[in-house]
Design an enzyme around this catalytic site. Structure first.
Site, PDB file in Angstrom:
ATOM      1  N   GLU A   1       0.810  -1.223   0.000  1.00 36.00           N
ATOM      2  CA  GLU A   1       0.000   0.000   0.000  1.00 36.00           C
ATOM      3  C   GLU A   1       0.842   1.271   0.000  1.00 36.00           C
ATOM      4  O   GLU A   1       0.504   2.242  -0.682  1.00 36.00           O
ATOM      5  CB  GLU A   1      -0.950   0.000   1.192  1.00 36.00           C
TER       6      GLU A   1
ATOM      7  N   HIS B   1      -9.330  -5.455  11.288  1.00 33.32           N
ATOM      8  CA  HIS B   1     -10.029  -5.335  10.009  1.00 33.32           C
ATOM      9  C   HIS B   1     -11.405  -4.705  10.174  1.00 33.32           C
ATOM     10  O   HIS B   1     -12.254  -4.818   9.295  1.00 33.32           O
ATOM     11  CB  HIS B   1     -10.189  -6.713   9.349  1.00 33.32           C
TER      12      HIS B   1
END
Length: 325
Positions: free
Chosen positions: A60, A129
């Site tokens: 990322e 998450h």
């Protein structure tokens, strides 16, 4: 009007804008060959090819940086994070580069980039998450933050975000990609920074955004059976925030409940509460109540997760409290 899924609305928005402007490209993990982790880019590789729909490694920080840098050479990238939890790996590029390029270059370089992907909880995905970072990004000058709650808004707001010359954080939800809703045929956009009066009412204002607003809808339906009229405002854009819509509604209903899927300390609801007490204090007939998740990381256990997340019952309780019922 046509009825399509949320994921289809996202794909349509990106594809329509990419057909008009060759400087727009999509980059992220599994966006191409796999048609997107949530199938939100289905068919785009076939139409636009591998130079404009680009699969990346699990990196990322790297592909966020490539996207930011490419804006300085005339491109308008869409960077997809598989979830915004993973965006934390690339947050340096978002906060220290994307948000600051325009100012630090003396206006020479705008940064027209969209960072998009799902936010907040999505069932039993555990603590790392299931986090909502809307208020984190909204706290940073230079970024716009958009959180749609339905397919129509998703398409109209994403098209506006792609056309915007500033960086936009566009936050979705794994649990909404399969949602169906009516979307206008043909060209349309929804301006950033304009809230939607989702439901008109007279007794209490409920402000929310994103997928958790569904709990406000359920609560309003239940309360209506008891003769309580709720006005529901969908912020749609967290930054810039449509303060006027909230203030105008509170001046009418005299009561405010804010529902947000976020930790309780220093969030969007906190900001709205401060603004209302500064600008509409004399109109309030009860203290503002904000409803958030528990002040803990998200649990994995389904029983604990149900307790951790705000729900319609919490909203009903809060509304009755501000109505002194």
């Amino acid at each position: 009007m046509k009825t399509i899924q949320f994921r289809e609305a996202i794909a349509e928005a990106m594809s329509e804008e990419m057909r008009k402007d060759e400087s727009i490209y999509l980059m992220g993990e599994e966006v191409a060959e796999y048609n997107g982790a949530y199938k939100a880019s289905k068919g785009m590789l076939d139409e636009f090819g591998p130079k404009r729909v680009i699969d990346t490694p699990i990196a990322e920080l790297g592909f966020a940086g490539i996207g930011v840098g490419s804006t300085m050479t005339g491109n308008r990238p869409i960077i997809e994070f598989m979830t915004f939890n993973f965006a934390l790996v690339g947050i340096d590029q978002i906060i220290n580069n994307a948000a600051k390029i325009r100012q630090m270059s003396g206006g020479q370089f705008p940064c027209p980039i969209v960072f998009r992907g799902p936010t907040a909880s999505a069932g039993q995905l555990a603590a790392t998450h299931s986090q909502a970072f809307e208020s984190w990004y909204a706290n940073c000058p230079g970024l716009k933050v958009v959180v749609p709650s339905n397919p129509k808004d998703a398409k109209g707001l994403l098209k506006a975000a792609i056309r915007d010359n500033d960086p936009v954080i566009f936050m979705e939800s794994e649990q909404m990609y399969g949602d169906k809703g009516e979307v206008p045929e043909g060209e349309f956009t929804i301006p950033l920074g304009v809230a939607d009066i989702r439901r008109s009412g007279s007794d209490v204002t409920i402000v929310s955004f994103g997928k958790i607003i569904k709990e406000a809808d359920k609560a309003a339906d239940e309360l209506e059976k008891e003769g309580i009229s709720c006005e529901i405002i969908d912020l749609r854009t967290v930054k810039p925030l449509d303060y006027k819509a909230v203030v105008d509604s509170v001046k009418k209903t005299n009561r405010l409940v804010i529902l947000e899927e976020a930790w309780p300390f220093g969030n969007v609801a906190t900001e709205i509460t401060y603004h209302i007490q500064s600008n509409a204090f004399d109109y309030l007939d009860a203290p503002v109540i904000k409803i958030n998740t528990a002040d803990t990381p998200a649990p994995y256990s389904p029983v604990l997760l149900e307790e951790w997340l705000p729900n319609a019952s919490d909203v009903v309780t809060a509304v009755k409290k501000v109505l002194y019922k």
